[in-house]
Design a protein around this motif. Structure first.
Motif, PDB file in Angstrom:
ATOM      1  N   UNK A 214       0.819  -1.215   0.000  1.00 40.84           N
ATOM      2  CA  UNK A 214       0.000   0.000   0.000  1.00 40.84           C
ATOM      3  C   UNK A 214       0.855   1.268   0.000  1.00 40.84           C
ATOM      4  N   UNK A 215       2.053   1.177   0.568  1.00 32.99           N
ATOM      5  CA  UNK A 215       2.908   2.353   0.687  1.00 32.99           C
ATOM      6  C   UNK A 215       3.806   2.597  -0.499  1.00 32.99           C
ATOM      7  N   UNK A 216       3.577   1.908  -1.601  1.00 35.20           N
ATOM      8  CA  UNK A 216       4.430   2.089  -2.774  1.00 35.20           C
ATOM      9  C   UNK A 216       4.097   3.376  -3.518  1.00 35.20           C
ATOM     10  N   UNK A 217       5.042   3.814  -4.344  1.00 35.98           N
ATOM     11  CA  UNK A 217       4.884   5.073  -5.060  1.00 35.98           C
ATOM     12  C   UNK A 217       3.907   4.927  -6.226  1.00 35.98           C
ATOM     13  N   UNK A 218       3.228   6.022  -6.607  1.00 34.29           N
ATOM     14  CA  UNK A 218       2.405   6.020  -7.820  1.00 34.29           C
ATOM     15  C   UNK A 218       3.247   5.663  -9.039  1.00 34.29           C
ATOM     16  N   UNK A 219       2.604   5.001 -10.017  1.00 32.33           N
ATOM     17  CA  UNK A 219       3.359   4.544 -11.180  1.00 32.33           C
ATOM     18  C   UNK A 219       2.567   4.707 -12.468  1.00 32.33           C
ATOM     19  N   UNK A 220       3.270   5.157 -13.504  1.00 31.26           N
ATOM     20  CA  UNK A 220       2.777   5.183 -14.876  1.00 31.26           C
ATOM     21  C   UNK A 220       3.624   4.196 -15.658  1.00 31.26           C
ATOM     22  N   UNK A 221       2.999   3.173 -16.236  1.00 23.81           N
ATOM     23  CA  UNK A 221       3.702   2.080 -16.909  1.00 23.81           C
ATOM     24  C   UNK A 221       3.257   2.053 -18.366  1.00 23.81           C
ATOM     25  N   UNK A 222       4.193   2.201 -19.293  1.00 20.73           N
ATOM     26  CA  UNK A 222       3.850   2.375 -20.705  1.00 20.73           C
ATOM     27  C   UNK A 222       4.550   1.324 -21.557  1.00 20.73           C
ATOM     28  N   UNK A 223       3.788   0.674 -22.428  1.00 20.15           N
ATOM     29  CA  UNK A 223       4.308  -0.240 -23.439  1.00 20.15           C
ATOM     30  C   UNK A 223       3.650   0.111 -24.768  1.00 20.15           C
ATOM     31  N   UNK A 224       4.265  -0.344 -25.865  1.00 23.09           N
ATOM     32  CA  UNK A 224       3.587  -0.302 -27.158  1.00 23.09           C
ATOM     33  C   UNK A 224       2.886  -1.635 -27.381  1.00 23.09           C
ATOM     34  N   UNK A 225       1.930  -1.644 -28.294  1.00 24.29           N
ATOM     35  CA  UNK A 225       1.175  -2.869 -28.570  1.00 24.29           C
ATOM     36  C   UNK A 225       2.082  -3.986 -29.070  1.00 24.29           C
ATOM     37  N   UNK A 226       3.127  -3.629 -29.822  1.00 26.49           N
ATOM     38  CA  UNK A 226       4.040  -4.628 -30.351  1.00 26.49           C
ATOM     39  C   UNK A 226       5.368  -4.713 -29.616  1.00 26.49           C
ATOM     40  N   UNK A 227       5.408  -4.197 -28.410  1.00 27.22           N
ATOM     41  CA  UNK A 227       6.634  -4.185 -27.603  1.00 27.22           C
ATOM     42  C   UNK A 227       7.117  -5.614 -27.361  1.00 27.22           C
ATOM     43  N   UNK A 228       8.424  -5.847 -27.511  1.00 29.24           N
ATOM     44  CA  UNK A 228       8.921  -7.200 -27.229  1.00 29.24           C
ATOM     45  C   UNK A 228       8.953  -7.484 -25.727  1.00 29.24           C
TER      46      UNK A 228
END
Length: 281
Positions: A214-228
């Protein structure tokens, strides 16, 4: 290893086994030059600082990719973010040729402590790419990550090296996934075997979701549709974080097949990451 080191011998050591450009940013107004500092005794334990005096701008730590095995050049994007209001800390860490896991995480945690001391105790933001994305989400989840960093944006994070190892072993797996499988095994230092407790514990430790709280930092996680590095790395992590009680987490997929820092060249991604970071500064 920042590209403007003042000592030639140190520069040569830092560039081994080779520097590659991870992304070429668009033009930035009046890009600032960087200053190199050491946060440890090893040649790779360096930070290049771009833009502004401490505590006068939001601090942004950048963690480069390179399969935990090579340095990649983020100086262009470091200047781009510095020109847009951040004090940028472009951070290097020991590679798998230098030391075994968890040395890489230890370096990132040491670098974050150095940055916080320079910033008067203020928690920095973190931007990581690929293997650096793995280290970024580790910083956000290991222990109580929110006490260490303000927020993390990760581009193609290898959030589960075990998943990368497994995906790279599927018959017909493309070359980039096979290469990442080997890189993950070199990072762990052993093959994942549930019957080998010490080895299996290391692979579990490498997986960011195993540290979710619960105490972890906010995160934005980004991939592309064809990301390996498939989006499942991030959707699994996001699910674990939400179950633990962290609601400020977004796993986003964008069109195309860009990976890591090259995602910032995809339409709207750099602006989205910039605005997300600013919103948590």
């Amino acid at each position: 290893m920042r590209r403007t080191l003042p000592v030639v011998a140190l520069c040569a050591a830092l560039l081994s086994p080779g520097v590659t450009a991870e992304a070429a940013p668009g033009p930035a107004p009046a890009p600032p030059s960087g200053r190199v500092f050491s946060y440890g005794q090893h040649a790779r334990q360096t930070i290049t600082v771009y833009g502004g005096e401490p505590s006068r701008r939001p601090a942004l730590v950048i963690l480069h990719g390179g399969s935990w095995a090579r340095d990649t050049d983020w100086s262009g994007w470091a200047r781009w973010f510095a020109a847009r209001g951040f004090a940028v800390y472009d951070t290097d860490y020991r590679l798998t040729s230098d030391a075994a896991w968890p040395a890489q995480r230890q370096d990132v945690l040491a670098a974050l402590r150095w940055v916080r001391a320079r910033e008067g105790g203020e928690r920095p933001l973190v931007l990581g790419s690929s293997a650096g994305g793995h280290l970024a989400v580790q910083a956000a989840t290991y222990g109580t990550g929110g006490s260490r960093v303000r927020a993390v944006a990760a581009l193609s994070p290898v959030a589960s090296p075990y998943r990368a190892w497994r995906d790279g072993g599927v018959p017909g797996a493309p070359a980039d996934r096979r290469a990442l499988r080997g890189a993950a095994q070199r990072l762990a230092g052993c093959r994942p075997d549930p019957d080998a407790r010490r080895c299996w514990a290391r692979w579990t430790d490498l997986t960011a979701a195993s540290h979710a709280s619960r105490g972890d930092a906010p995160q934005l996680l980004v991939h592309s549709a064809g990301d390996f590095v498939p989006r499942a790395h991030s959707t699994d992590l996001a699910g674990a974080l939400r179950r633990a009680g962290q609601r400020d987490v977004l796993a986003r997929t964008v069109p195309g097949s860009a990976h890591g820092g090259r995602l910032l060249k995809a339409p709207g991604v750099a602006k989205n990451v910039l605005e997300w970071l600013r919103g948590r500064a």
